[in-house]
Design an enzyme around this catalytic site. Sequence first.
Site, PDB file in Angstrom:
ATOM      1  CE  LYS A  50      39.663  43.970  39.857  1.00 28.89           C
ATOM      2  NZ  LYS A  50      39.668  42.555  39.429  1.00 28.89           N
ATOM      3  CB  ALA A  52      49.243  42.471  45.090  1.00 26.83           C
ATOM      4  N   GLY A 231      34.802  34.595  31.397  1.00 26.30           N
ATOM      5  CA  GLY A 231      34.746  33.548  32.409  1.00 26.30           C
ATOM      6  C   GLY A 231      35.142  32.200  31.835  1.00 26.30           C
ATOM      7  N   GLY A 261      40.247  36.423  37.176  1.00 25.66           N
ATOM      8  CA  GLY A 261      40.461  37.474  36.182  1.00 25.66           C
ATOM      9  C   GLY A 261      41.847  38.076  36.282  1.00 25.66           C
ATOM     10  CG  ASP A 262      43.081  40.226  39.651  1.00 28.37           C
ATOM     11  OD1 ASP A 262      42.683  41.074  38.835  1.00 28.37           O
ATOM     12  OD2 ASP A 262      42.798  40.262  40.862  1.00 28.37           O
ATOM     13  N   GLY A 297      41.736  30.836  47.202  1.00 25.81           N
ATOM     14  CA  GLY A 297      42.488  32.069  47.306  1.00 25.81           C
ATOM     15  C   GLY A 297      42.700  32.747  45.975  1.00 25.81           C
TER      16      GLY A 297
END
Length: 319
Positions: A50, A52, A231, A261-262, A297
């Site tokens: 999270k 990074a 979301g 989310g990140d 990714g």
Amino acid sequence: MNERLAPADPEVDLLVVGSVNEDHFTFVQTFPRPGETVTAIAARRGLGGKGANQAVAAARAGAIVRFAAKVGADGAGASAIEALRAAGVITDAIDEESGCATGSASIAVDASGENWVIVDAGANSRLAWSDADRIFDAYGAPSVILTQGETPAATVAHVARRAHDAGSRFVLNLAPVIDIPNEALQISDPLIVNEHEAAAVATALGLSADSPSELATALTSVARSVVITLGAAGAVSASDEGVWNVAGLPADGVVDTTGAGDAFVGSLCARLAVGDDLRAAMTWASAAASLSVGRPGAAESYATSDEVERRLLLAGVSA
């Protein structure tokens, strides 16, 4: 502490203190049931964690970002640092921890883009409050400081105190939910959680609510401001200035929701760091998250600031 600070180091907008992992992705048509074996469609490795992820998202959004973390003295750690540098993140506050592997995550992604994740903390568990002290003493405190629930609880609490003492804005993404002192929550501006995390925090504090808006309002009793991500539906925020919703922007096609989310959290903090108010930062972050799910990714899927601006322009939304 690695001493790699260049004399011409630019003024940093955002300090991210958090986790870094090597992500191991497996793509499947459907998730296996208990005891079932399924064949993967594809597999690959990439940068994760999270901390990074959020550092990369913030750099892509235009902020000057320093990332403080711990990796193992191994190939995965070296690759992570290289990937962070390539994304424009300042990595001079990343330490190599001998006798410990870099954190890792096993991620399965199905045909609908949904995912499940299993994390081995590795070197992330060694990021201590004393490391936070060295980071602040060596590099000072920028306008915004961000950390997450993948960071040890004692370190989160200490970073919050140091941020408060330095006059920095402290942002806490309490994901996953960990037990931290109320003082750290009270400094959070905002506290960022998803619906499930918000409900868990509220339950632990004896709070109740019937909707995300009411839940965000309830949590302002323990945080300066609150953002609950929803979301595809966007996000809701509450502070002493009121409650507001930011609609989600529809994705062109969902490929992989890992790290969305990140993308939201990192982009939001970047926009706060460069002067946006919370509502404008949430709008930008919502657009960034919607773009991330259309690519496979986590960190490698994040959009540049130009791409987010085009996304908002095409949607007729003003950040």
